[in-house]
Scaffold this active site. Structure first.
Site, mmCIF file in Angstrom:
data_model
loop_
_atom_site.group_PDB
_atom_site.id
_atom_site.type_symbol
_atom_site.label_atom_id
_atom_site.label_comp_id
_atom_site.label_asym_id
_atom_site.label_seq_id
_atom_site.Cartn_x
_atom_site.Cartn_y
_atom_site.Cartn_z
ATOM 1 N N SER A 143 0.790 -1.300 0.171
ATOM 2 C CA SER A 143 0.137 0.027 -0.072
ATOM 3 C C SER A 143 1.041 1.183 0.040
ATOM 4 O O SER A 143 1.942 1.226 0.714
ATOM 5 C CB SER A 143 -0.950 0.019 1.268
ATOM 6 N N GLY A 177 0.419 11.879 5.363
ATOM 7 C CA GLY A 177 -0.745 12.404 5.896
ATOM 8 C C GLY A 177 -1.906 11.668 5.008
ATOM 9 O O GLY A 177 -2.950 12.270 4.888
ATOM 10 N N CYS A 235 -4.097 3.859 11.726
ATOM 11 C CA CYS A 235 -4.400 5.298 11.561
ATOM 12 C C CYS A 235 -4.837 5.722 13.083
ATOM 13 O O CYS A 235 -5.330 4.928 13.896
ATOM 14 C CB CYS A 235 -5.827 5.043 10.613
HETATM 15 C C1 LIG Z 1 5.585 6.452 0.485
HETATM 16 C C2 LIG Z 1 4.917 5.518 1.666
HETATM 17 C C3 LIG Z 1 3.440 5.386 1.512
HETATM 18 C C4 LIG Z 1 2.872 4.525 2.214
HETATM 19 N N1 LIG Z 1 1.431 4.458 2.387
HETATM 20 C C5 LIG Z 1 0.725 3.541 2.941
HETATM 21 C C6 LIG Z 1 -0.704 3.670 2.958
HETATM 22 O O1 LIG Z 1 -1.342 4.552 2.359
HETATM 23 N N2 LIG Z 1 -1.252 2.710 3.742
HETATM 24 C C7 LIG Z 1 -0.600 1.613 4.277
HETATM 25 O O2 LIG Z 1 -1.142 0.777 4.737
HETATM 26 N N3 LIG Z 1 0.553 1.412 4.188
HETATM 27 C C8 LIG Z 1 1.291 2.583 3.568
HETATM 28 N N4 LIG Z 1 2.732 2.435 3.610
HETATM 29 C C9 LIG Z 1 3.536 1.353 4.056
HETATM 30 C C10 LIG Z 1 3.775 0.192 3.140
HETATM 31 O O3 LIG Z 1 2.798 -0.276 2.550
HETATM 32 C C11 LIG Z 1 4.635 -1.005 3.921
HETATM 33 O O4 LIG Z 1 3.945 -1.407 4.971
HETATM 34 C C12 LIG Z 1 5.914 -0.236 4.655
HETATM 35 O O5 LIG Z 1 6.366 0.771 3.784
HETATM 36 C C13 LIG Z 1 7.009 -1.454 4.684
HETATM 37 O O6 LIG Z 1 7.389 -2.071 3.500
HETATM 38 P P1 LIG Z 1 8.721 -1.485 2.882
HETATM 39 O O7 LIG Z 1 9.603 -1.506 3.528
HETATM 40 O O8 LIG Z 1 8.775 -2.579 1.729
HETATM 41 O O9 LIG Z 1 8.227 -0.381 2.197
HETATM 42 C C14 LIG Z 1 3.453 3.307 2.798
HETATM 43 C C15 LIG Z 1 4.880 3.326 2.683
HETATM 44 C C16 LIG Z 1 5.471 4.431 2.007
HETATM 45 C C17 LIG Z 1 7.174 4.223 2.008
#
Ligand SMILES: Cc1cc2nc3c(=O)[nH]c(=O)nc-3n(C[C@H](O)[C@H](O)[C@H](O)COP(=O)(O)O)c2cc1C
Ligand SMILES: Cc1cc2nc3c(=O)[nH]c(=O)nc-3n(C[C@H](O)[C@H](O)[C@H](O)COP(=O)(O)OP(=O)(O)OC[C@H]3O[C@@H](n4cnc5c(N)ncnc54)[C@H](O)[C@@H]3O)c2cc1C
Ligand SMILES: Cc1cc2nc3c(=O)[nH]c(=O)nc-3n(C[C@H](O)[C@H](O)[C@H](O)COP(=O)(O)OP(=O)(O)OC[C@H]3O[C@@H](n4cnc5c(N)ncnc54)[C@H](O)[C@@H]3O)c2cc1C
Ligand SMILES: Cc1cc2nc3c(=O)[nH]c(=O)nc-3n(C[C@H](O)[C@H](O)[C@H](O)COP(=O)(O)O)c2cc1C
Ligand code: FES
Ligand code: FES
Lengths: 290, 336, 336, 290
Positions: C39, C88, C147
């Protein structure tokens, strides 16, 4: 124990290995065979720990005075910067570290057994032992010819050398320990020193125990600091009184250890929690000639 | 929002008349500099490579009542910008510590905190009693609440406010030595845990212990550490530690906080001070740079003088407060 | 300890007769490959640089009921091996999402999870109701429980078992679409939270969201992000995420787990599978390597065939189980 | 948008800047002025994000065909590898990215205003504009002479150039915007393009607004991906209908933006939550000549 910013004087291929010479007068002055240095990684790397390397050679006199050599096995590292070391770059080095090999005080016949980068500390030791009037013979193993470190130099340092490779591409084909019965017989070996993979050290230790030959080995264990601070590098050794065992630090109490004290089956064994503790009355060799 | 305190006279001049003071007063526990060595990361060997007398203090590794042999190796694995370790609290027990380890620490003449760990409240009590005779030699006891509790199914005391309060209370009731508590940022609401520990008698709070983590060797299908789960430390966890410090600082403004987690430069440490730490501890960084603690202290001092500040207390918790304005601007403001 | 499952016939031969299967069955939700985009990390722009049809699935960024403009910049800071972000929850709200964003996702023909976020239980309910007409197009709803709750002083729902259960229950009761819950590893006992969420109706669990963290600019005395605290993602958090996955997998063996946090290679993903994940998600890695998700899937397939395994399910949770023995050894064992 | 492994053909100093030429035929073919590339960091670095750089020049014909040039300001980075780029190494590059400058369709008099590495996209633009028959004048600012990028090249590209340095070490001493009234007057400027620090862009925008000159600026905001995925690089811009504002992505909807749409005081302002939202009826210039 000194920390210094050292220039790389040269970094040359030797078979598959990279032999690196540093300008490090103070460390070179103090270093003894079996000790190691800790080389810092370049800034900003995800893998930020220092990397330990045995001191392979030091020059205190002559044109190379104040230099120190170590040997990198590029196949044993995933860190590019190690394989790519080059002349004129500078390294942040701490050394010499750890306990060196104990040297016999009266002249004895010494057999040095190594594989891979284990040659690094043992060639240094060979030089020291010959210089002190001991007989030195060597057994050098490796997977293949290019993993046998500088056999020519070994010939210069030792009375006899035996090369053993797994694929037979140099010397005899087989396991390094296979030649030990014949070699120790022939050379009248009184003490054994070994360095290399843990498997080799254990095989040498078992051979020596069976023949009651005292042996020292240079152990390697994963180290976070190499300085004695973190207690991650421990090796299980029998207490001197024979009752139970301790975890001692490879970086401070080793690398050179009496092979007979090490509890090989316990070292790094998973699920040791369920093993009987302490293992009393293990057969240790406590004497050391000289 | 108050303006950062200024030194150097009433005229609002930003240039300090005197060198900033390095010492820190943790509600009565004085440190000569704001940088201590974190628990589990000190050994007298460090003295070969750095001037131990320049340390702000030393926390011993966590001492248990009896000897602990610890877990087998591998005890260490590298992860991206992190160090994963699991030593299993190896130490020779209280008595051996007092006889063989403590003297070398005391000889450094810097404040010594003894970290204590246990698997039951009873053990913490015994440790407090056992250390009482050493009160003269010790600046504080750091209660390592990040130990697996026998009564809690092996879960850490520090995971709940009650668990933390229990072990802190056990020690605090039985000693005259000031008590700090070492907590983990790996909880949902660290401020709540800290609050409970302070109510139970902790003078100050050390955050964070290394964070529970796992690394797997896909070649052997095994955890990289013999202990399975280990503790993650080093630069990787700095932002997590910093946030935990901030949370506690906002909740407990009067409580001394020792910030720890991935600090390796003066600038890293200033981040913690701005977030609300009163002083910091350095652990993993010493493994690669044995003079890290001393250099971090120097870096803090440089920050203070560059900003015309008199002491660490002038930075503490001032995240978001603007830096000291240049003299002219300051005068204008004061005129308004 | 059971030996890893083997394919390739009853003779115990390790060489698979067929290519391992890439697809994964999450208790009824089928993914064509075990690697989804996490996400907040997908955009149709990715299609310029990677073959979207090779993805195991796409999770949308978290959609709120109404539009959210998000926070000002800076929204990103780098930390050692980590990415700190705070946007946000910027998005144009449910209706705009359904009209303008969802169609492009659906066109990829890979399973689409819609992530939903809210500030009250009521909002989650509205989101569930609003998505019901799209049931055909959606593989699942991922309830982002990380959230800030208006009724909990701004603390995340996912911080307590009750909070997680509340939002999951609100959605699960109102939809026919399978529900996953996105949790944070930044709690003391993530398995307890996961268990509550599953009892409240979650079919599966996604762990971990980015971890609460802070970074400070010592030059300006300000947090590096306009939002103050942000979420830490990327390789730095991988060992923490992995441990959380392991905890949940041990506690809830029948529950599909989507592992996420710092995965950028096939080997990283296999660590998660061994720890107990059923499939994985890739986020931050896509920012530097837009084909990371596809490459991770290829890496997993290579691991399976190298080990003579038929599917991802043969690796799942088998941490500590020895790899498939070579045929000869296997025979010997069977004879014993 | 292409990803390619590109060889560095050369990396040369230009004042304090490093001018890097890549062999990148497909990216060069597509790139327009105002677009940027994302350059991957070497493996294993703690700071692992790609770094964005404006395309400075492309050669589609002649001896340099298929090459692309970008400009690194080594003072603006703490990453050694950027400052140490060398010929023959390979870079993982994605580009071209983002929205280029819009070009006027009928001939107009264009003023290009830049500071520091903002010169990079504007020299590219100047070439394009002159090629299309527009009048091009340039104002180039910088802290000091060595931070004024290739003024000689600017002279070749523009009808007139004005150099302004903060310390007076080259051209006029003062702020870049100080010369705008005189220059726009003299050159009969009809549109302005600007690139450089945010402060400069805002000053140019305000100047142009006061004179009702349409302006485009190449904005920079911290980017996690540069590809449109992460929504970290947003800039607050007024909605086209004048009601309220949106956060749009600098990497996809920019870098080139209509200066009049940007809400400068809101961009990156701390505590904007407490500002009145939305700011209705801001004075935007919606027209663009041609
Ligand atoms: C820029 C950005 C935006 C994200 N937006 C969301 C989101 O809207 N909803 C959500 O559940 N997780 C969000 N995440 C978390 C990611 O889905 C993920 O759980 C987290 O980044 C860890 O995985 P990664 O290390 O592969 O990025 C976001 C992460 C990043 C870096
Ligand atoms: C006292 C001592 C002396 C050493 N001397 C030499 C030497 O002279 N020449 C040489 O080439 N190598 C030597 N090594 C091993 C060398 O330090 C490691 O191979 C090197 O650190 C590779 O690190 P890496 O992280 O890049 O390896 P990785 O890519 O992480 O791992 C590659 C292999 O190296 C092993 N390894 C990694 N780190 C360590 C460590 N800290 N301790 C033990 N094994 C490790 C792993 O088990 C693995 O098999 C020595 C190790 C020790 C403990
Ligand atoms: C669209 C775009 C085009 C750019 N073109 C060029 C160019 O042609 N030449 C050039 O030298 N630089 C250019 N930059 C800026 C350049 O990418 C950064 O200076 C570079 O990434 C330095 O990164 P760093 O992390 O090493 O810097 P740091 O050491 O982290 O920071 C140094 C300085 O760079 C700034 N900075 C760092 N990362 C970014 C980022 N992602 N966006 C904006 N500012 C940042 C910081 O504010 C700080 O002042 C451009 C930036 C953007 C967004
Ligand atoms: C090898 C090692 C051993 C540690 N031992 C202890 C310990 O005994 N007691 C304790 O409270 N913390 C211990 N810690 C945690 C550190 O004190 C510190 O809280 C943590 O490592 C984070 O700081 P750092 O990133 O600066 O290392 C240990 C850390 C390491 C790396
Ligand atoms: S490596 Fe740290 S004590 Fe040996
Ligand atoms: S930088 Fe990721 S969307 Fe612009």
């Amino acid at each position: 124990m000194i920390r210094a910013r050292c220039e790389v004087l040269s970094a040359r291929k030797a078979g598959l290995f990279l032999s690196v010479t540093l300008v490090a007068p103070e460390i070179a002055e103090q270093a003894r065979p079996g000790q190691f240095i800790q080389v810092a990684a370049p800034e900003g790397r995800q893998a930020f720990l220092r990397r330990p390397f045995f001191v392979h050679q030091t020059s205190r006199r002559g044109g190379w005075a104040g230099t120190l050599e170590f040997v990198v096995d590029p196949e044993n590292t995933s860190e590019d910067w190690l394989a790519e070391l080059r002349a004129h770059q500078f390294l942040d080095v701490i050394g010499p570290l750890g306990k060196p090999f104990a040297l016999p005080r009266k002249p004895v016949s010494c057999l040095l057994v190594c594989e891979d980068h284990g040659s690094a500390p043992l060639y240094f030791l060979a030089e020291e032992l010959s210089g002190n009037g001991h007989r030195v013979d060597m057994v050098i193993g490796g997977a293949s010819q290019d993993r046998v470190f500088k056999p020519i130099e070994a010939k210069r340092l030792a009375r006899t050398i035996a090369v053993v490779t797994a694929d037979g591409s140099a010397g005899e084909k087989g396991h390094t320990v296979d030649v030990l019965p014949a070699v120790t017989e022939k050379c009248g070996t009184q003490v054994v020193y070994a360095a290399g993979p843990r498997r080799l050290l254990q095989e040498v230790a078992e051979f020596c125990r069976s023949r009651s030959i005292p042996a020292q080995v240079a152990v390697e264990e994963r180290m976070a600091c190499g300085l004695g601070l973190c207690w991650t590098c421990v090796v299980p050794v029998a207490r001197r009184d024979g009752r139970g065992y301790d975890h001692i630090r490879a970086c401070v109490d080793g690398p050179a250890l009496n092979a007979g004290r090490i509890l090989w089956d316990r070292w790094g064994a998973r699920g040791t929690e369920t093993m009987a503790t302490p293992p009393e009355g293990f057969p240790a060799l406590t004497g050391w000639p000289g | 929002m108050t303006a950062p305190a200024r030194t150097g006279g009433d005229d609002g001049s930003a240039a300090p008349a005197v060198r900033p003071s390095a010492s820190v007063d943790l509600a009565g526990v004085r440190l000569p500099t704001p940088v201590m060595v974190a628990s589990g990361c000190f050994g007298p060997e460090l003295g070969h490579l750095t001037d131990l007398r320049k340390l702000g203090g030393i926390v011993s590794r966590s001492i248990t009542l009896g000897p602990e042999r610890g877990v087998p190796t591998p005890r260490v694995a590298e992860t991206p910008s992190g160090l994963l370790t699991g030593t299993g609290l190896q130490n020779d027990g209280l008595q051996a510590f007092v006889e063989r380890e403590l003297p070398a620490m005391v000889r450094t003449r810097v404040p010594v905190f003894v970290s204590v760990g246990g698997f039951s409240v009873e053990e913490y009590m015994q440790l407090a009693i056992g250390l009482e005779p050493m009160a003269e030699a010790l600046a504080a006891i750091e209660v390592n609440a990040c130990c697996p509790s026998r009564d809690r199914d092996g879960r850490w005391f520090s995971e709940t406010p009650e668990g933390a309060a229990e072990v802190v209370g056990a020690v605090a009731r039985l000693t005259h030595i000031p008590v700090f508590v070492k907590l983990s940022a790996a909880v949902a609401d660290v401020a709540k845990v800290a609050d409970a520990a302070v109510r139970a008698g902790a003078l100050g709070v050390t955050i964070t212990h290394s964070l529970p983590a796992l690394s797997v060797d896909v070649g052997s299908w095994q955890a990289r550490l013999a202990s399975g789960t280990g503790g993650l430390s080093g630069p990787a966890i700095r932002p997590i530690a910093l946030r935990a410090v901030r949370e506690v600082a906002l909740a407990l403004p009067g409580t001394p906080i020792l910030g720890v987690g991935g600090i390796s430069t003066g600038s890293d440490a200033v981040e913690f001070l701005l977030a609300g730490a009163w002083a910091v501890q350095v652990g993993t960084a010493l493994f690669t740079n044995p003079s890290a603690a001393v250099e971090v202290a120097q870096g803090i001092m440089r920050f203070l003088s560059d900003n015309g500040l008199g002491s660490v207390a002038d930075v503490r918790g001032r995240l978001g407060a603007p830096p000291v304005p240049p003299p002219a601007a300051a005068d204008a403001e004061e005129g308004a």
